[in-house]
Every structure is written in structure tokens, then in C-alpha cells.
Design an enzyme around this catalytic site. Structure first.
Site, PDB file in Angstrom:
ATOM      1  N   ARG A 150     -10.305 -11.425   1.272  1.00  0.00           N
ATOM      2  CA  ARG A 150     -11.154 -12.474   0.709  1.00  0.00           C
ATOM      3  C   ARG A 150     -10.485 -13.837   0.756  1.00  0.00           C
ATOM      4  O   ARG A 150     -11.153 -14.868   0.824  1.00  0.00           O
ATOM      5  CB  ARG A 150     -11.604 -12.083  -0.698  1.00  0.00           C
ATOM      6  CG  ARG A 150     -10.512 -11.757  -1.664  1.00  0.00           C
ATOM      7  CD  ARG A 150     -10.943 -10.748  -2.732  1.00  0.00           C
ATOM      8  NE  ARG A 150     -10.862  -9.381  -2.237  1.00  0.00           N
ATOM      9  CZ  ARG A 150     -11.094  -8.309  -2.979  1.00  0.00           C
ATOM     10  NH1 ARG A 150     -11.412  -8.429  -4.255  1.00  0.00           N
ATOM     11  NH2 ARG A 150     -11.026  -7.109  -2.464  1.00  0.00           N
ATOM     12  N   LYS A 184       0.826  -1.196   0.000  1.00  0.00           N
ATOM     13  CA  LYS A 184       0.000   0.000   0.000  1.00  0.00           C
ATOM     14  C   LYS A 184       0.871   1.261   0.000  1.00  0.00           C
ATOM     15  O   LYS A 184       2.054   1.218   0.339  1.00  0.00           O
ATOM     16  CB  LYS A 184      -0.883   0.031   1.255  1.00  0.00           C
ATOM     17  CG  LYS A 184      -1.905  -1.069   1.364  1.00  0.00           C
ATOM     18  CD  LYS A 184      -2.644  -0.955   2.684  1.00  0.00           C
ATOM     19  CE  LYS A 184      -3.680  -2.060   2.849  1.00  0.00           C
ATOM     20  NZ  LYS A 184      -4.818  -1.881   1.938  1.00  0.00           N
TER      21      LYS A 184
END
Length: 423
Positions: free
Chosen positions: A280, A206
Site C-alpha cells: 500500500r 515474514k
């Protein structure tokens, strides 16, 4: 005398009273007031009980602070509000039940907030599991958590794959609530919470700006645990299960790389196109394991996608489901709890986003991806009634508010408590 604006009379709701109580207690504490009285704005025969609970909840929630690592100057002193009186609540009976419920729920929310506000250094996955076990012992929940070796031995490739870049071992936190008098064929409702204790994005790292907020990427897991805490203390009759796949997502020479394939606990393989779509990967193992443990209905909670913030902002949680009836129950519970949600689509119209050339699925297909992420989770829920709550926009206050400090909000817990305590 403290006057708190409540907005337009026509728009006044228990949620307004909840926020107003939070504003009041924070203002009272700043003013070093030790005793405060709040007046119930509606008589008991006109829905007053709801307002009694909302005021008490708001007061408890408003007293939360996350400055537990800040040195306090002696002259600051303690500005603790020692006594709160709800004027017009009535005495004993139903009023007492409402006040007790409000206390239990708000304290459970605040317990979860302390976890989500905890720095990643002091809350790695195993410490997360330890604190969950400590809470379980206090309120009478059973623990069946798994460590790193068991996770790998059971073939939970999603959770193990995300964790392999970190020096910290993963944990699969499992708590059960089995009320007395239940029978084996009754439903088991499972709350599955994303438990990424710190998310750097892994190899798909990130941007550094605001990355520190990724200490709260386990807010969904904290909410699942907090909901079980409240349910146990309230003595609900539902059989409940909390499953929290916990890991750190870190970049290293051992880390999972874009293009790698993981085999999940349920069997299907997933191509990891983007290591920053790790939530996920751990959730598909968590959902599958909840089913393995007998879950007949599932709600998962996760700070999953930035796309849901673009779609709904920070005031509504995104709700996705494979079952309209189950979705309606969760939606109704969220409205009663003052945590509004908005139902989003889940259908194979979006399946191109999760199709892989070399695996059964891929974990990322480009932005916007809130729907595609939910669709991937739905494949592992299968026929089991399932709701996914994307709390990326609602789990964190970006700035201090009159009723809360900047930081974790505890989103989802009040909704789940409403869900399990409703007929």
C-alpha cells in the site's frame, strides 16, 4: 482420441471450455502429440464465437511452462504441439478475428507469467523496468519510467521508503498507449500495478516457509504491463497508461522501521506500523502519479493482503471501489473474461484501522486488513473513479493443475482487456 470432461451441461460456460482446452493441450504434449483438433461445442449462431476464443485462449495458456532454468535431458526431447485446429470455428472473417484476439491475449498473459515466475535475483526493479521497455519497443508503447534519484527527488516517500532497505534501486515503470485519432480531452484509463520484485517483509520479516513465492509479489505490475501489451497489439481506441512502482522490500540497517513516517507524492504522511504492509505504501505513490499524468479512471492490481484469501479463497478476486458505475463495468468485464471477482465494501466505517496519532494515516491496523488496505488506497484515488483488485488469492497456483503448472496465473489481464475493448 482425447476425451475431456466438461461437467454438467447446465453449467457449461466459455470458462469451462477455456480450462478444458488447457487440459487437452497439456495432455497432448505429454503424449508427444504434434497435431491436435478441438471441436467447438456450440454452433456459431448459438454463441459459438465466444467458445472459439475460449478454446484458443485456453490452448495457448495451457502450453505455458515455467521450467526455464531446468536442464532438460536429451531423452526428454521437445514435446511441442505444432498445430492446433479448431473444428467448427469457421473460416476467415469473425472466426479469424476471434482466434487472433485469443492468441494476443494469451501470449500477453504468458509474458506476464514469465515475469512473475522469475526469481527475485534475476528480476530486480531495474531489470523489471528494462524488460517493460523492451516489450514497449516491440509493440509501440511509449516509455516514461523513473529511476531511484528521480523517485526521491519527486518526493515519492512511500516507494523510496520501501526500497531503502535494499541494495537494488527502485523504479517507477510508466508505459503509455496513445492510439491514432485520439484527442487531448478524451479519458485516460490507468492501470496501476504493485511491483514488489521480492518481499521479505522488511524489518517485520515474514516466516521463512514459502517466502520463495514472494518473487511473484509483482504480479499486479506484470498484469498492468501485460494488459497494455495486449491493448496495443489489438489496436483498441482507448488511451491507456500503466504505472508500476517497483522495489525490493528487504531488511537492513538502512531499512524503513516500524513507526517511521513517510511523506507521499500526493502530500499526506503515512505511519509505517508494519513494514510487511509495503504494497500500500508503493501503491499510494503509484495512484497519485497516475493522476498526475492525467488518469481519469484507475484500476489497480496487487497481491496485497492475505485477508482476501481468507474471505474469498483462491477462485475470486476481491474488488473494491469508490464508484459503483466503474465497479460494475470492471465486474462485468471480469465475468466475461472468466476471471470472476467479488465486490467488497470501502467506507469510513473502517477508518479506525488507518488512523494514526502522529501522521495523516497508518499503513496497517491489524487483521483482517483487506478492507482497511483498500480504504487507504481510496484516500489517494480521491474523486477519480477507482477500482482496486486484490489478486493475492488468484495470482498464483499453489499446486500444478491439469491446465497449468504451479506458479503465476497472470490474473487480471483478461479482465482488463475485456474492459478496454468493450463499448
Amino acid at each position: 482420441m482425447l476425451l475431456v470432461g466438461l461437467g454438467a451441461r447446465a453449467d457449461f460456460r466459455p470458462a469451462t471450455a477455456r480450462r478444458a482446452a488447457g487440459v487437452a493441450v497439456r495432455a497432448a504434449r505429454t503424449a508427444r502429440v504434434r497435431s491436435l483438433r478441438l471441436v467447438v461445442p456450440r454452433p456459431a449462431e448459438d454463441g459459438g464465437r465466444e467458445y472459439v476464443r475460449a478454446l484458443a485462449e485456453g490452448a495457448h495458456l495451457g502450453l505455458y511452462e515455467n521450467d526455464f532454468y531446468r536442464k532438460k535431458d536429451d531423452e526428454d526431447g521437445e514435446t511441442t504441439l505444432e498445430r492446433l485446429t479448431i473444428v467448427g470455428a469457421g473460416e476467415g472473417g469473425e472466426a479469424g478475428e476471434e482466434l487472433e484476439r485469443a492468441r494476443v491475449v494469451a501470449e500477453s498473459v504468458n509474458w506476464a507469467r514469465t515475469l512473475a515466475d522469475e526469481p527475485g535475483l534475476s528480476l530486480p526493479p531495474r531489470e523489471f523496468a528494462r524488460r517493460a521497455a523492451e516489450m514497449a519497443a516491440e509493440v509501440g508503447l511509449s516509455v516514461g519510467s523513473l529511476g531511484g534519484e528521480e523517485i526521491r527527488a519527486r518526493g515519492m516517500g512511500g516507494l523510496a521508503g520501501v526500497a531503502q532497505g535494499s541494495d537494488e534501486e527502485p523504479a517507477l515503470i510508466v508505459l503509455r498507449y496513445e492510439p491514432e485519432g485520439t484527442v487531448e480531452d478524451e479519458e485516460v484509463w490507468a492501470f496501476v500495478g504493485k511491483g514488489i520484485t521480492f518481499d521479505t517483509g522488511g524489518i517485520s520479516i515474514k516466516h521463512g516457509l514459502d517466502m520463495y513465492e514472494m518473487k511473484s509479489d509483482m504480479a499486479g505490475g506484470a498484469a498492468a504491463l501485460g494488459a497494455l501489451r495486449a491493448a496495443a497489439l489489438l489496436g483498441t481506441s482507448r488511451r491507456l497508461l500503466a504505472v508500476v512502482p517497483a522495489a525490493e522490500n528487504m531488511p537492513s540497517g538502512r531499512a524503513i522501521k516500524p513507526g517511521d513516517i513517510v511523506r507521499t507524492f500526493a502530500g499526506p504522511t503515512v505511519e509505517c506500523v508494519d513494514t510487511d504492509a509495503e504494497g500500500r505504501l508503493v501503491l499510494v505513490d503509484g495512484i497519485a502519479y497516475a493522476k498526475h499524468l492525467g488518469a481519469t479512471r484507475i484500476v489497480d492490481l496487487a497481491t496485497l493482503t492475505g485477508s482476501i484469501i481468507i474471505a474469498l479463497g483462491t477462485h475470486r478476486t476481491g474488488l473494491f471501489s469508490n464508484d459503483d458505475g466503474w465497479a460494475a463495468r470492471v465486474l462485468a468485464a471480469s465475468e466475461r473474461a472468466g476471471e470472476p471477482t467479488w465486490q467488497m465494501p470501502v467506507s469510513d466505517d473502517y477508518k479506525k484501522r488507518i488512523e494514526s496519532m502522529i501522521a495523516d494515516y497508518k499503513n496497517y491496523g491489524g487483521k483482517p486488513d483487506a478492507v482497511a488496505a483498500a480504504l487507504l488506497l481510496s484516500k489517494f484515488a480521491g474523486e477519480t473513479p477507482w477500482v482496486h483488485l486484490d489478486i493475492a488469492g488468484t495470482a498464483w497456483y499453489d499446486a500444478p493443475t491439469p491446465y497449468a503448472p504451479k506458479g503465476a496465473s497472470g490474473a487480471g489481464i483478461r479482465t482488463l482487456v475485456e474492459l478496454v475493448t468493450s463499448p
